[in-house]
Each structure stands twice: as C-alpha cells, then as structure tokens.
Design an enzyme around this catalytic site. Structure first.
Site, short mmCIF file in Angstrom:
data_model
loop_
_atom_site.label_atom_id
_atom_site.label_comp_id
_atom_site.label_asym_id
_atom_site.label_seq_id
_atom_site.Cartn_x
_atom_site.Cartn_y
_atom_site.Cartn_z
N ASP A 170 -1.12 7.08 -3.49
CA ASP A 170 -0.55 7.86 -4.60
C ASP A 170 0.96 8.12 -4.46
OD1 ASP A 170 -0.89 9.73 -2.55
OD2 ASP A 170 -1.78 11.27 -3.84
N HIS A 171 1.43 8.34 -3.21
CA HIS A 171 2.85 8.65 -2.99
C HIS A 171 3.11 8.66 -1.50
CE1 HIS A 171 1.36 12.59 -1.93
NE2 HIS A 171 0.71 12.63 -3.08
N THR A 206 0.54 14.00 -6.44
CA THR A 206 -0.66 13.28 -6.89
C THR A 206 -0.77 13.29 -8.41
OG1 THR A 206 -1.79 14.09 -4.92
CG2 THR A 206 -3.14 13.01 -6.57
N HIS A 228 -3.81 13.99 4.11
CA HIS A 228 -2.80 14.80 3.42
C HIS A 228 -2.05 15.62 4.46
CE1 HIS A 228 -0.94 17.79 0.85
NE2 HIS A 228 -1.34 17.13 -0.23
N GLU A 237 -4.90 9.26 -0.84
CA GLU A 237 -3.91 10.31 -0.62
C GLU A 237 -2.82 9.89 0.38
OE1 GLU A 237 -3.45 13.26 -2.16
OE2 GLU A 237 -1.68 13.36 -0.89
#
Ligand code: GP9
Ligand code: MN
Length: 619
Positions: free
Chosen positions: A469-470, A295, A410, A251
């Site tokens: 993921d980003h 995500t 996150h 994450e």
C-alpha cells in the site's frame, strides 16, 4: 509600579530564547536538509522573527498580563512544535488541519508513542523554565512603552515577517502556489506561519465546492482523453473475464524486502517464488503514490484512479462526494463486492466511504474473533485474519471482488518472539530491524491464504492481485536503510524506495512475464477493468492500462515528484532513471513532464475539492 528601563524586556529575551530553540529543533531534531546558504539563513532568521512577532504582542498589555502572556505563549508554542516533531518522527510530515480531525488515527501514534519520544526532548523545556522564573520579576522584566514605541515594536515585527516572506519567495518562487511540499513551506516560513497558511487553505478548499461549476469538468475531460494515454490494451483484454478478483493490500510492504535475506534466511520466500512463476505477472517498477492518508490514500487511488489530496485523507475530507469507483462499476457488471479488514470499521472513515462508493459488504474487526494469543500490535494477526475470512469469502456470490487489507507488518512492526522465523536486522534503527520479522510473518500469512483458497476451490476461478500500500520505513531511517541497501539514500534512492510489490496471479495462465515499465497505483483501475473485459468508455481517470504500449509515460507523486521512463524528479533535482546521476539543471530535462504533473495534480484536486463528478454523466 515602577519599571526598570535599564534591563532588556522579557519579551525580547523570550523571543531570542524561543527563536533559537526553534532553530535548533528545525536543524537538528527535524533534521531539515539545507540546499544552500540562503536556505540556512532563512531557517535561522525565520524562528527569531516569528517569535518576536508573537511575543511583541505583549507590549500592548499591562505589566502583569505581559508576564502571563509570555509564560503561556512559550508553552503553547513549544507544544505546537513538539506535537509536530512527534508526528514528523512517525510520518516525516507536518500536521495539517484535516489530519487533526482524523481523530482515531491518533491510535497509530499512541501505539508507538514510546519510540517517538526521545530523551533529548527534555531540552525543549529550558527556555520555558527561564521565562517562567524571570517572569516572576515583573518590575524588571516588563516593558512600559508609550504608544509610539508600542507601534514601533509591532511595526518591526511585521517588517521582519515581510522580509522573511520576500526571502522565501526569492529562494523558492511560487512557494505558496505550488504548495505540495510542506517541508519547503516549513523551511521557508516556519512552522507557525505554516499552520496559519494551512488554516487559510482549509477555508479556501471548503469554499471551492460551493463555487465549482460544470465547465471545469469538460476541460478536465478533454485533458484526460488527450493526455492520459490509452486505457485499453489489446492483448490482455478479457484475460480474466468472469473471474473472481481477490485483491490483497499488503500493509507497508516495499520492494526492498523482496529477495532480501537476514543472516542467510529469506525475508519473503513465498513472494520471491510467486513473482517468478509463469502464472504471475510481476511489475517490478510499480510505485505507490500515497500521501498523508496512507492506506486510505492507496485504496482511494486504486478505486478511483485519481490522486489523493495534498492535505489529509480524501476518505475523511471528501467521503460524501460523487465518485465513479471500481466497486460501483463492478457492481454494475454483476460482481458482488466486499472488503475484509480486521480493524475498527470507522478507521480512516472507511465505513462511510465504502458505503458511498458501493461496496456490498465490509467485514471489519467485529467479524473476527480476537484473543490474547492471536492479536498484538495493531490487532488480529494476518494468518488468523485470512483463516477467519474464509467462511465469509465462501458466502460471496460469484463472480466477486474482495479486497483484503493486512495489518501485521505495520509500524512499529511488533511481533511476539515465538512467531518470528527470521532474525532482526542489526542497525541503529529498531524500526528497520524489526520490520523484517513482521514482513516474513506476512509473507507466511499470504502462503496460508493461498492454501486456504485452494482448499475451498475458490482459487481456480479467481485472480489474485497483491499490492503494497505504501512505504513502511520513513525517511527518518535513511541512515540505517542506507546501510542495509549498501548505498547512501539520496533523492534518487528515496524515490526508488517508493516501489512496492505489484503482482497479478492468474491460476492456469502460463505466459506471465516480469514487466519493467514504470507504473503505479493510479494505473490499477484501468488495468483491472481491462483484464476483466469490462469496457467503461466514459470513465475519467488519470491512469493508463499497464499493458498498453500507449501509456502516459510518468508516475506522479502527490508532492510533485515523478518517475518517467527516463527521469526521476524530486526535491527540485532531475536524475537519470537508469544511472541515478543528477542531470545538469541547465538542460531542463525534467521541465516538460514537471509541468504536466503539476497540471494533472491540480486537476485531480479540482475534481475532489469541487466535487466535480456530480456534474458528469458516466453512462
Ligand atoms: C488501519 C490500517 C493501517 O486500518 O489500514 O493504516 P495506515 O496507518 O497504514 O494508514
Ligand atoms: Mn497502510
């Protein structure tokens, strides 16, 4: 009732106050950056014109209703812009209709709402207050025009709007066609017209599936076969044949975390060590390519080697389409496929999408035991997540493909103090400061996972892929991020910050090297299939095998930005990838790739909006 003609009507005052407020919000609260005087001018004129356009509707109403109309319009208008502001503070993006219907993702915002509401926001109430008070004096403040004047007032409104659109089109040609970038749209036509535009787009895309026909897919197929480079590498084909694949989506992990330290303590000791080993292939220039679907976009790109959508999350908007996804291909090659993620199964509409693209099992939050001690922030902590996943993993028939999606690191990066093994960073951004602690925690959790895999014996028969993921830190924190990186974050640095970890760990392998090629999430599917020795000759993808010499040569972002071997292009500026220097626009160095990028993004949209794979035979 006798109306006093000598005063300025309230609709004019309201237009002025509200327009001015909107300008200030754009300029100082969204912090929209201005490239030239013309943009500055448009940004100033647009809110006044738009406000006038709406408030002038009131002249057609009876005096009493005029007041009511103005009162409520100013509240609705403020609410719309404020919701966008809160959304923007979290995502550096504007709300689209598809995003609104991603209802449960509001959870993301509510959990962090307090950090997104700022004290100065009360200033947004000032004009509302004034209009509400003045509107009580109906006699002085209402207008009582004859029909001609009413038409004149309305005509002025439309003229202003038309003028605005013309200026915008001059400032940014093809603004509405190349509408990848919502920020340009908002800058040029304002947030309210942007929402109208977005609603029109929504209707149009809905119609697209109905109107799509078979011939479109043949054109795209031709393009892919000619342009997207080789899907096949020679050397690495089948290196991981018959191995289990454990894919970990980490994450919000960005590369700036790797090899960083806070007060002398490493943020990611485990990953730092792992990436240098002979059994781990590390791609240091691997870019995430996600957009509003975060995500879920990252999952979608990896599974399909298609681009995410320019608006909303494909997982939400097109979960029923025909796809030719990774789990389906793996199922056909004797793999058992599963996903592990300790969140509500319908988040990002995963349950529906996973079912459609062929995952055999989905272990969501109801497969895990959460207690007050092991869950905080977004839910179950990563260490527990991996530990509690092991019994399920051991049940899988081999070979298996299992995707794990972590959660602890996150936004807003919460972690109980006693679980933190590194200090916070010290800057003006609490978000960036806290992120090192959760990153360190997740790094430790990955180490725990590797230990567990070894204990269970699964490790030796598997390859483990780790991917961020980003981004986790949005542009909103550029100032603090600039301090941390020791350089100002311009467009070039911003693009470089979109690099996320990508490592392929192959136990027993000894020839792993660090790779410098420019690669991205779009390349994962062909690369993985190659490693597993699976040939899928008719696959349609926009990616190339990362190990192939004959790659496509650029990584495109959803907003039309890209990174190629030599250039980085974003916000209409072309940079030299090596030096970070701006290249003279006259040279048009980025132009050829830009055209291909636009074409490719359009094709990807066509596939998804038209559900074109339903016309294609993959066998
Ligand atoms: C939610 C998790 C986080 O299940 O994947 O989603 P994000 O906000 O990063 O898209
Ligand atoms: Mn995520």
């Amino acid at each position: 009732m006798q109306l006093d003609k000598s005063r300025v009507p309230l609709f004019v005052i309201a237009s002025f106050l509200f327009g001015l407020k909107t300008y200030f919000i754009y300029r100082f609260m969204f912090g929209l950056t201005m490239e030239n005087l013309m943009q500055e001018f448009i940004l100033f004129v647009n809110p006044l014109a738009s406000a006038y356009l709406v408030f002038a509707i009131s002249v057609w109403l009876k005096p009493k209703n005029q007041m009511r109309f103005l009162r409520w319009t100013i509240i609705v208008g403020t609410t719309i812009i404020y919701l966008n502001l809160i959304f923007y503070r979290n995502f550096t993006d504007f709300i689209t209709i598809p995003v609104l219907f991603q209802g449960n993702n509001a959870a993301d915002l509510t959990s962090s709402l307090l950090t997104l509401i700022h004290l100065e926001d009360v200033l947004l109430l000032v004009d509302i207050f004034i209009v509400w008070i003045l509107s009580r004096r109906t006699a002085q403040m209402a207008t009582n025009f004859n029909k001609h004047s009413k038409i004149a007032a309305t005509a002025v409104a439309f003229l202003l709007l038309a003028g605005n659109v013309v200026l915008a089109e001059i400032e940014r040609p093809m603004l509405f066609v190349r509408a990848f970038d919502r920020e340009y749209l908002v800058k040029n036509i304002g947030i309210y017209n942007y929402h109208i535009y977005d609603a029109t787009m929504q209707t149009k895309t809905k119609a697209q599936r109905i109107l799509a026909d078979e011939s479109e897919i043949s054109e795209i197929e031709r393009y892919m076969k000619q342009e997207t480079g080789s899907k096949q590498s020679t050397g690495m084909f089948g290196v991981a044949e018959d191995k289990n694949v454990i894919f970990v989506s980490i994450e919000s992990f960005q590369n700036y975390l790797l090899d960083s330290d806070i007060n002398g303590t490493e943020t990611t000791p485990f990953l730092n060590d792992l990436k240098e080993r002979d059994d781990t292939i590390w791609f240091e220039n691997f870019y995430h390519q996600t957009a509003q679907g975060k995500t879920s976009d990252s999952e979608f790109i990896v599974e399909n080697s298609l681009y995410p959508l320019d608006r909303g999350s494909v997982y939400f908007t097109h979960a029923q389409n025909d796809y030719h996804s990774l789990p389906e291909i793996l199922n056909n090659n004797n793999y058992e496929t599963s996903v592990f993620h300790a969140n509500n199964k319908s988040f990002w509409n995963r349950d529906v999408m996973y079912d459609n693209i062929g995952y055999d099992e989905f272990y969501a939050d109801d497969s895990y035991e959460e207690t007050p001690e092991n869950s905080f922030g977004w839910g179950l902590e990563d260490k527990e997540f991996f530990k509690q996943s092991m019994p399920y993993l051991e049940e899988q028939d081999q070979p298996f493909y299992s995707k794990f999606i972590t959660l602890t690191h996150h936004f807003p990066f919460e972690l109980p103090e006693e679980k933190a093994n590194i200090d916070q960073y010290d800057s003006g951004s609490q978000t960036l400061n806290a992120s090192f602690q959760t990153a360190r925690y997740t790094d430790e959790a990955l180490e725990v996972f590797f230990e567990e895999l070894k204990k269970s014996g699964i490790y030796d028969d598997s390859i483990i892929i780790l991917m961020g993921d980003h981004y986790g830190i949005s542009e909103f924190h550029n100032k603090a991020m600039g301090e941390f990186m020791g350089t100002e974050i311009d467009g070039y640095e911003h693009m470089q910050l979109q690099r996320v970890p990508f490592m392929i760990h192959i136990p027993g392998y000894q020839e792993a090297e660090k790779h410098e090629e420019v690669v991205g999430q779009i390349d994962v599917k062909p690369t993985l299939l190659n490693l597993l020795g699976i040939e899928d000759k008719n696959d349609l993808t926009f990616g190339s095998d990362m190990f192939s010499e004959d790659r496509k040569g650029f990584i495109a972002m959803r907003d039309g930005s890209f990174v190629s071997d030599h250039y980085i292009y974003t916000d209409s500026i072309c940079y030299d990838r090596e030096t970070g220097e701006e290249i003279d626009p006259e040279k048009e160095a980025c132009a050829p790739i830009r055209e291909t990028v636009d074409r490719e993004l359009q094709y990807s949209n066509d596939i998804i909006y038209g559900d074109l794979f339903r016309f294609y035979d993959f066998n």
